[in-house]
Design a protein around this motif. Structure first.
Motif, mmCIF file in Angstrom:
data_model
loop_
_atom_site.group_PDB
_atom_site.id
_atom_site.type_symbol
_atom_site.label_atom_id
_atom_site.label_comp_id
_atom_site.label_asym_id
_atom_site.label_seq_id
_atom_site.Cartn_x
_atom_site.Cartn_y
_atom_site.Cartn_z
ATOM 1 N N TYR A 191 1.076 -8.931 -8.433
ATOM 2 C CA TYR A 191 -0.457 -7.692 -7.735
ATOM 3 C C TYR A 191 -1.652 -7.072 -8.764
ATOM 4 O O TYR A 191 -0.524 -6.979 -9.836
ATOM 5 C CB TYR A 191 -0.215 -7.207 -7.092
ATOM 6 C CG TYR A 191 0.002 -6.905 -5.576
ATOM 7 C CD1 TYR A 191 0.742 -7.763 -4.939
ATOM 8 C CD2 TYR A 191 0.117 -5.696 -4.809
ATOM 9 C CE1 TYR A 191 1.102 -7.484 -3.501
ATOM 10 C CE2 TYR A 191 0.526 -5.993 -2.916
ATOM 11 C CZ TYR A 191 1.101 -7.011 -3.176
ATOM 12 O OH TYR A 191 1.407 -6.524 -1.772
ATOM 13 N N CYS A 207 0.515 4.425 -1.740
ATOM 14 C CA CYS A 207 1.653 3.811 -1.429
ATOM 15 C C CYS A 207 2.612 3.705 -1.192
ATOM 16 O O CYS A 207 3.476 5.017 -1.577
ATOM 17 C CB CYS A 207 2.266 2.551 -3.232
ATOM 18 S SG CYS A 207 3.739 2.113 -3.412
ATOM 19 N N PRO A 208 3.689 3.748 -0.108
ATOM 20 C CA PRO A 208 4.656 4.377 0.567
ATOM 21 C C PRO A 208 6.307 4.020 -0.560
ATOM 22 O O PRO A 208 6.870 5.292 -0.379
ATOM 23 C CB PRO A 208 4.982 3.379 1.742
ATOM 24 C CG PRO A 208 4.620 2.846 1.190
ATOM 25 C CD PRO A 208 3.600 2.374 0.959
ATOM 26 N N THR A 209 6.382 3.208 -1.677
ATOM 27 C CA THR A 209 7.105 3.458 -2.955
ATOM 28 C C THR A 209 6.960 3.987 -4.213
ATOM 29 O O THR A 209 7.687 3.632 -5.380
ATOM 30 C CB THR A 209 8.107 2.333 -2.681
ATOM 31 O OG1 THR A 209 6.901 0.575 -2.820
ATOM 32 C CG2 THR A 209 8.766 1.359 -1.073
ATOM 33 N N ILE A 212 2.589 2.180 -6.747
ATOM 34 C CA ILE A 212 1.026 1.414 -8.364
ATOM 35 C C ILE A 212 1.260 2.917 -9.685
ATOM 36 O O ILE A 212 1.291 3.692 -8.825
ATOM 37 C CB ILE A 212 0.308 1.599 -6.989
ATOM 38 C CG1 ILE A 212 0.739 0.867 -6.749
ATOM 39 C CG2 ILE A 212 -0.853 0.774 -8.499
ATOM 40 C CD1 ILE A 212 -0.749 0.598 -5.563
ATOM 41 N N CYS A 225 8.256 -3.145 -4.116
ATOM 42 C CA CYS A 225 6.668 -3.869 -2.751
ATOM 43 C C CYS A 225 7.692 -3.826 -1.164
ATOM 44 O O CYS A 225 8.978 -4.755 -1.283
ATOM 45 C CB CYS A 225 5.917 -4.641 -3.490
ATOM 46 S SG CYS A 225 4.889 -4.481 -2.268
ATOM 47 N N LEU A 226 6.901 -3.522 -0.875
ATOM 48 C CA LEU A 226 7.584 -3.836 0.585
ATOM 49 C C LEU A 226 6.362 -4.593 1.423
ATOM 50 O O LEU A 226 6.646 -5.131 2.393
ATOM 51 C CB LEU A 226 7.566 -2.489 1.459
ATOM 52 C CG LEU A 226 8.394 -1.432 0.907
ATOM 53 C CD1 LEU A 226 7.985 -0.274 2.094
ATOM 54 C CD2 LEU A 226 9.702 -1.420 1.494
ATOM 55 N N CYS A 228 3.652 -4.404 2.089
ATOM 56 C CA CYS A 228 2.728 -3.845 3.606
ATOM 57 C C CYS A 228 1.639 -3.890 3.506
ATOM 58 O O CYS A 228 1.475 -3.318 4.518
ATOM 59 C CB CYS A 228 3.835 -1.802 3.771
ATOM 60 S SG CYS A 228 2.338 -1.092 2.219
ATOM 61 N N MET A 229 0.904 -4.353 2.620
ATOM 62 C CA MET A 229 -0.091 -4.173 2.953
ATOM 63 C C MET A 229 -0.898 -3.286 2.513
ATOM 64 O O MET A 229 -2.633 -2.960 2.865
ATOM 65 C CB MET A 229 -1.117 -4.690 3.676
ATOM 66 C CG MET A 229 -0.160 -6.732 3.937
ATOM 67 S SD MET A 229 -0.373 -7.278 1.731
ATOM 68 C CE MET A 229 0.684 -8.191 1.773
ATOM 69 N N CYS A 231 -2.310 -0.812 0.425
ATOM 70 C CA CYS A 231 -3.303 -0.612 -0.771
ATOM 71 C C CYS A 231 -4.255 -2.055 -0.136
ATOM 72 O O CYS A 231 -5.304 -1.028 -0.413
ATOM 73 C CB CYS A 231 -2.127 -1.109 -2.255
ATOM 74 S SG CYS A 231 -0.969 -2.327 -2.555
HETATM 75 S S1 SF4 Z 1 2.134 -3.916 -0.339
HETATM 76 FE FE1 SF4 Z 1 2.636 -1.409 0.365
HETATM 77 S S2 SF4 Z 1 4.468 -1.167 -1.253
HETATM 78 FE FE2 SF4 Z 1 2.961 -2.622 -1.998
HETATM 79 S S3 SF4 Z 1 2.060 -2.322 -3.582
HETATM 80 FE FE3 SF4 Z 1 1.608 -1.891 -1.997
HETATM 81 S S4 SF4 Z 1 1.239 0.331 -0.728
HETATM 82 FE FE4 SF4 Z 1 3.247 -0.248 -2.305
#
Ligand code: SF4
Ligand SMILES: Cc1cc2nc3c(=O)[nH]c(=O)nc-3n(C[C@H](O)[C@H](O)[C@H](O)COP(=O)(O)O)c2cc1C
Ligand code: SF4
Length: 308
Positions: A191, A207-209, A212, A225-226, A228-229, A231
């Motif tokens: 990213y 960000c859930p994990t 960033i 990164c999951l 999850c989209m 961000c």
């Molecule tokens: S896609 Fe989700 S897990 Fe990956 S960096 Fe963005 S918020 Fe975090």
């Protein structure tokens, strides 16, 4: 004092669709006299005693025909619990039956711990990757989900078991697509943030994990990164480039409340038959319940007339 039935719903939602559905469950279960506790899986702080609950719900968005890895890790961390009833709720962007395989691995993990997965409900909600659904479609999907959820809640509480239809070679296909769990981590490190960024810090905070970090004005994307989209979907400047999937990026929340009749339907033929089938089946499910209720009311009325 009467003891209320208690349900715990544990959920993960990348961009809010699954959360909307879960909230609707809570509202409807409350109307049915059920006390519902919620656990947000990303908070990583599970302190509930599963034996306190009659049922456990697990809710997630379908990712590459699977449950996201955070859901599988959560299921693995649950204590063993003999015969505890579990229901699964999932959302996905398209209504393909192939999405039915998303829970195979999750169900296996739960079964090995003694849980009894008895019900699974699926709702179509707009894509947060691949392409942007129209607000018309988002409106229709959400309206449909809101109509079906009360029916599904009643079925769940009636004790009737209801699982999604099996798919031929489902376990194998799901296993193949679970490469997304690894692929997401690989891609997530790729990213980038564009010059449109206003350094608001939102992506870092949501960000859930906690993948960033922003140091000396430089963004760093880690290996957790999951996909999850969250961000890239919620960035106010659409400044996050999502690596190999940049062409599939969807940015900005949907307007679920207002159908917009002037909107262009660019993808109107995409999975057209599957969407038609999904909406038709939901409509049939809701009207079947309405007919039953009307019949019961008629029967009650006749009984009253006979009594008189
Ligand atoms: S896609 Fe989700 S897990 Fe990956 S960096 Fe963005 S918020 Fe975090
Ligand atoms: C990485 C990724 C993979 C996805 N894979 C699928 C899929 O296999 N099938 C599908 O119908 N939707 C898929 N989607 C779309 C989401 O399941 C859908 O938009 C969902 O409602 C998002 O829920 P959320 O807002 O709770 O995260 C995918 C989304 C992401 C981010
Ligand atoms: S959310 Fe977008 S604008 Fe805000 S810091 Fe992140 S990349 Fe920059």
């Amino acid at each position: 004092m009467e003891n209320k039935m208690k349900i715990l719903i544990c959920y993960f939602s990348g961009t809010g669709n699954t959360r909307m559905v879960v909230n609707k469950y809570v509202e409807n279960l409350k109307n049915e006299g059920v006390e519902t506790d919620l656990y947000k899986i990303e908070s990583n702080n599970f302190q509930h005693d599963v034996t306190d609950y009659e049922m456990i719900g697990i809710a997630y968005p379908v990712h590459a025909f699977n449950a996201p890895s955070i859901i599988l890790d959560f299921a693995k961390s649950l204590p063993e619990c003999a015969r505890k009833r579990v229901f699964i709720v999932n959302t996905s962007g398209e209504p393909l039956k192939l999405n039915n395989i998303s829970s195979i691995k999750l169900r296996k993990i739960l079964k090995n711990k003694g849980y009894n997965v008895t019900n699974e409900y699926h709702y179509c909600m707009p894509y947060n990757i691949i392409f942007r659904h129209t607000d018309n479609m988002a409106y229709k999907m959400w309206k449909t989900a809101q109509e079906v959820i009360p029916v599904d809640c009643k079925e769940l509480l009636s004790g009737k078991y209801s699982l999604l239809e099996d798919v031929f070679m489902g376990s194998f296909i799901a296993w193949l697509f679970r490469i997304e769990h690894w692929g997401g981590r690989f891609n997530g490190k790729r990213y980038k943030v564009s010059e449109n960024c206003i350094h608001c810090g939102k992506c870092v905070n949501i960000c859930p994990t906690h993948n960033i970090t922003l140091k000396d004005g430089e963004f760093h994307f880690g290996k957790n990164c999951l996909m999850c989209m969250r961000c890239s979907f919620l960035c106010p400047k659409s400044a996050i480039k999502i690596g190999l999937f940049e062409k599939w990026k969807v940015n900005g929340t949907y307007n679920f409340n207002n159908a917009n009749k002037f909107e262009d339907e660019v993808h109107k033929n995409y999975c057209k038959k599957s969407y038609e089938r999904y909406f038709r089946e939901c409509e049939e499910k809701v009207s079947a319940v309405k007919v039953n209720v009307m019949q019961e009311e008629d029967e009650d009325e006749i009984k009253n007339i006979v009594k008189v």
